[in-house]
Scaffold this active site. Sequence first.
Site, mmCIF file in Angstrom:
data_model
loop_
_atom_site.group_PDB
_atom_site.id
_atom_site.type_symbol
_atom_site.label_atom_id
_atom_site.label_comp_id
_atom_site.label_asym_id
_atom_site.label_seq_id
_atom_site.Cartn_x
_atom_site.Cartn_y
_atom_site.Cartn_z
ATOM 1 N N SER A 19 -1.038 -20.018 -6.261
ATOM 2 C CA SER A 19 -0.429 -20.353 -7.566
ATOM 3 C C SER A 19 -1.287 -19.822 -8.718
ATOM 4 O O SER A 19 -0.747 -19.453 -9.772
ATOM 5 C CB SER A 19 -0.196 -21.861 -7.696
ATOM 6 O OG SER A 19 -1.411 -22.556 -7.834
ATOM 7 N N ASN A 20 -2.597 -19.772 -8.543
ATOM 8 C CA ASN A 20 -3.431 -19.175 -9.600
ATOM 9 C C ASN A 20 -3.201 -17.670 -9.684
ATOM 10 O O ASN A 20 -3.178 -17.105 -10.781
ATOM 11 C CB ASN A 20 -4.906 -19.496 -9.374
ATOM 12 C CG ASN A 20 -5.273 -20.870 -9.909
ATOM 13 O OD1 ASN A 20 -5.337 -21.073 -11.121
ATOM 14 N ND2 ASN A 20 -5.480 -21.826 -9.016
ATOM 15 N N ARG A 71 -21.150 -11.918 8.235
ATOM 16 C CA ARG A 71 -20.636 -12.111 6.872
ATOM 17 C C ARG A 71 -20.839 -10.834 6.052
ATOM 18 O O ARG A 71 -19.969 -10.422 5.286
ATOM 19 C CB ARG A 71 -21.401 -13.280 6.239
ATOM 20 C CG ARG A 71 -20.830 -13.774 4.935
ATOM 21 C CD ARG A 71 -21.633 -14.958 4.427
ATOM 22 N NE ARG A 71 -21.527 -16.133 5.281
ATOM 23 C CZ ARG A 71 -20.541 -17.022 5.207
ATOM 24 N NH1 ARG A 71 -19.587 -16.878 4.335
ATOM 25 N NH2 ARG A 71 -20.503 -18.060 6.007
ATOM 26 N N HIS A 115 -12.379 -23.533 -10.240
ATOM 27 C CA HIS A 115 -12.675 -24.711 -9.419
ATOM 28 C C HIS A 115 -12.064 -25.940 -10.098
ATOM 29 O O HIS A 115 -12.207 -26.107 -11.316
ATOM 30 C CB HIS A 115 -14.194 -24.886 -9.261
ATOM 31 C CG HIS A 115 -14.555 -26.034 -8.376
ATOM 32 N ND1 HIS A 115 -14.471 -25.964 -6.995
ATOM 33 C CD2 HIS A 115 -14.967 -27.294 -8.666
ATOM 34 C CE1 HIS A 115 -14.838 -27.127 -6.480
ATOM 35 N NE2 HIS A 115 -15.141 -27.944 -7.467
ATOM 36 N N ASP A 151 -20.094 -22.833 -6.118
ATOM 37 C CA ASP A 151 -19.446 -23.247 -7.367
ATOM 38 C C ASP A 151 -20.451 -23.303 -8.520
ATOM 39 O O ASP A 151 -20.328 -24.128 -9.429
ATOM 40 C CB ASP A 151 -18.708 -24.588 -7.190
ATOM 41 C CG ASP A 151 -17.558 -24.469 -6.200
ATOM 42 O OD1 ASP A 151 -16.880 -23.427 -6.218
ATOM 43 O OD2 ASP A 151 -17.355 -25.391 -5.404
HETATM 44 C C1 GRF Z 1 -7.037 -24.381 -6.722
HETATM 45 O O1 GRF Z 1 -7.038 -25.741 -7.068
HETATM 46 C C2 GRF Z 1 -8.402 -23.782 -6.925
HETATM 47 O O2 GRF Z 1 -9.066 -24.312 -8.015
HETATM 48 C C3 GRF Z 1 -9.096 -24.183 -5.657
HETATM 49 O O3 GRF Z 1 -8.124 -24.039 -4.654
HETATM 50 C C4 GRF Z 1 -6.836 -24.192 -5.228
HETATM 51 C C5 GRF Z 1 -6.081 -22.947 -4.908
HETATM 52 O O4 GRF Z 1 -4.744 -23.026 -5.295
HETATM 53 N N1 GRF Z 1 -10.298 -23.400 -5.477
HETATM 54 P P1 GRF Z 1 -3.836 -21.743 -5.337
HETATM 55 O O5 GRF Z 1 -3.989 -21.036 -3.997
HETATM 56 O O6 GRF Z 1 -4.271 -20.883 -6.481
HETATM 57 O O7 GRF Z 1 -2.429 -22.265 -5.523
#
Ligand code: GRF
Length: 208
Positions: A19-20, A71, A115, A151
Amino acid sequence: MELGDSGRRLGVLISGRGSNLQSIIDAIASGRLDAAIAIVISNRADAAGLQRARDAGIPTLCLSHKDYATREECDRAVVAALRAHGVDLVCLAGFMRIFSSEMLEAYPQRILNVHPSLLPAFPGLHPHRQAIEYGVKCSGATVHLVDGALDGGPIVVQATVPVKDDDTEETLAARILAEEHRIYPEAIRLVLDGGWSVRGRRFVQRSV
Ligand code: GRF
């Protein structure tokens, strides 16, 4: 490379819902953010966000850590893909992996993360649960530059939301997510526009 926007090419890394990522796609489409997403990379083939990228005509790639012995090796593959797509700024959007120095050295002060807490409070996993259990009255969202710490890194933008007495992890997460979607494109714009520096831990604008 077919996209223009030299110096404003984003690589977005996801692990899930995306969603971001969508908020960045939408901000670019509406002209609020002058940038181009050059590639979306997921470490999980089943990440729903990959479909959002495909729907927007953005190239996608899945690079699973399971296919690499270390990694560092995995990070080298990610860096190679980002470079091949001319990425200037890396945006972590729900990306659930920690980087080695390979990635941090390839993109110094050029990796952002979002975050869902007011850092430095409640880093790591389950930040909404941590906030409710601690009993804070407000929480929020943070976009920060990524350094070696979990973070950690200088804070670019934060937004607060109230924590209500009857909040569950889900209701608090939804309230914070709306702020993430608002501030992430804004933070990307700030970083791309330049004129900032990092003093100690502080991300400061030229005018300050
Ligand atoms: C968000 O709340 C972000 O802050 C956290 O994981 C979630 C990811 O959501 N790190 P999306 O995949 O962007 O919907």
